[in-house]
Design an enzyme around this catalytic site. Sequence first.
Site, PDB file in Angstrom:
ATOM      1  N   CYS A 133     -12.710  11.972   1.049  1.00  0.00           N
ATOM      2  CA  CYS A 133     -12.505  10.562   0.696  1.00  0.00           C
ATOM      3  C   CYS A 133     -13.143  10.371  -0.664  1.00  0.00           C
ATOM      4  O   CYS A 133     -14.295  10.780  -0.879  1.00  0.00           O
ATOM      5  CB  CYS A 133     -13.152   9.646   1.720  1.00  0.00           C
ATOM      6  N   CYS A 193      -6.739   8.759  -3.636  1.00  0.00           N
ATOM      7  CA  CYS A 193      -7.115   8.207  -2.333  1.00  0.00           C
ATOM      8  C   CYS A 193      -6.532   9.139  -1.277  1.00  0.00           C
ATOM      9  O   CYS A 193      -5.319   9.369  -1.262  1.00  0.00           O
ATOM     10  CB  CYS A 193      -6.522   6.806  -2.217  1.00  0.00           C
ATOM     11  N   GLU A 243     -17.750  -0.164  -0.919  1.00  0.00           N
ATOM     12  CA  GLU A 243     -17.028  -1.350  -1.406  1.00  0.00           C
ATOM     13  C   GLU A 243     -17.946  -2.577  -1.468  1.00  0.00           C
ATOM     14  O   GLU A 243     -17.794  -3.428  -2.329  1.00  0.00           O
ATOM     15  CB  GLU A 243     -15.812  -1.650  -0.521  1.00  0.00           C
ATOM     16  N   HIS A 252     -14.323   7.886  -2.094  1.00  0.00           N
ATOM     17  CA  HIS A 252     -15.510   7.029  -2.148  1.00  0.00           C
ATOM     18  C   HIS A 252     -16.801   7.814  -1.883  1.00  0.00           C
ATOM     19  O   HIS A 252     -17.879   7.393  -2.295  1.00  0.00           O
ATOM     20  CB  HIS A 252     -15.435   5.921  -1.087  1.00  0.00           C
ATOM     21  N   ASP A 294      -6.435   3.868  -6.322  1.00  0.00           N
ATOM     22  CA  ASP A 294      -7.225   3.986  -5.091  1.00  0.00           C
ATOM     23  C   ASP A 294      -7.272   2.616  -4.407  1.00  0.00           C
ATOM     24  O   ASP A 294      -7.030   1.592  -5.053  1.00  0.00           O
ATOM     25  CB  ASP A 294      -8.662   4.460  -5.394  1.00  0.00           C
ATOM     26  N   SER A 295      -7.635   2.625  -3.136  1.00  0.00           N
ATOM     27  CA  SER A 295      -7.790   1.347  -2.420  1.00  0.00           C
ATOM     28  C   SER A 295      -8.913   0.509  -3.045  1.00  0.00           C
ATOM     29  O   SER A 295      -8.926  -0.703  -2.899  1.00  0.00           O
ATOM     30  CB  SER A 295      -8.108   1.617  -0.949  1.00  0.00           C
TER      31      SER A 295
HETATM   32  N1  DGL Z   1     -10.961   6.391  -1.375  1.00  0.00           N
HETATM   33  C1  DGL Z   1     -10.102   6.304  -0.229  1.00  0.00           C
HETATM   34  C2  DGL Z   1      -9.840   7.695   0.339  1.00  0.00           C
HETATM   35  O1  DGL Z   1     -10.023   8.677  -0.383  1.00  0.00           O
HETATM   36  C3  DGL Z   1     -10.644   5.323   0.754  1.00  0.00           C
HETATM   37  C4  DGL Z   1      -9.605   4.787   1.659  1.00  0.00           C
HETATM   38  C5  DGL Z   1      -9.955   3.491   2.330  1.00  0.00           C
HETATM   39  O2  DGL Z   1      -9.856   2.476   1.674  1.00  0.00           O
HETATM   40  O3  DGL Z   1     -10.302   3.538   3.509  1.00  0.00           O
HETATM   41  O4  DGL Z   1      -9.420   7.860   1.460  1.00  0.00           O
END
Ligand code: DGL
Length: 274
Positions: A189, A70, A155, A191, A7-8
């Site tokens: 998402c 992600c 984050e 997150h 993931d990011s």
């Molecule tokens: N968890 C990522 C997603 O599902 C976040 C992406 C991001 O860093 O903007 O899209």
Amino acid sequence: MKIGIFDSGYGGLTILDEIRKLLPEYDYLYLGDNARAPYGPHSYEVIYRYTLESVTALLERDCALVVLACNTASAKALRTIQQNDLPSFGAERRVLGVIRPTVECVPMLSRTNHVGLLATPGTVNSGSYTMEIHNISPNIKLTAIACPMWVPLVEYGEHNSAGADYFIKKRIDQLMSTDPLIDTIILGCTHYPLLIPKIRRYVPDGVRVVSQGKYVASSLVDYLRRHEDMRARLSTGGTCRFLTTESADKFSRSARVFMPGTYVEAEQIELSRQ
Ligand code: DGL
């Protein structure tokens, strides 16, 4: 060989957690590209390059299978990586995304056939959810709203703060006023499950909020059931290691909060540029 989860940043931990509940026996390697999160506002080219660098790092560290945990990366980079890049790592490696398994559950959940999607600007602008939902169930009306502030809230550890309420309420109100018949909201998402206590506060009664973790996890179970060759390649020590492109200490501290009960001692890595 291991299962890689990418993931990011921290969001993929919500997917890893659900996968490990169903498949605790395998060895996992998690990579969060925290130094470059959020991915959401970036262009296709940038997200593709960042994702490829991260997937490469996981494949080079003995992952047979990588889950892009992600949505932004799944929307913008999965297809190209599968078609153009993966073959150079050998025919037996696989990269899977999170959008398809999430979309497959939608027809079972909505009664009104009016569904909302909350996701990053990258995911919403890609149109991937709309396309996938229409392939499966053309009579579903999907309304997608981008929530650019939600990933940064997680984050930067602000997801429980009073300030977060403002941004969360704003997007839910926007979604529900665009289509008041929505009875199911997909959190597109990884997150966003970390914001669920606040999300529920602003979602009208009777509207279901869907996080994708358990759908992605059961689709992986199904995938491994159908691919004996892949299953045979996976080691079964039950371990889980964590890599981050930012500070290892910071990652370990946050990940312990997001995954109580899991031992997290992250390692910082640098990604090599493609
Ligand atoms: N968890 C990522 C997603 O599902 C976040 C992406 C991001 O860093 O903007 O899209």
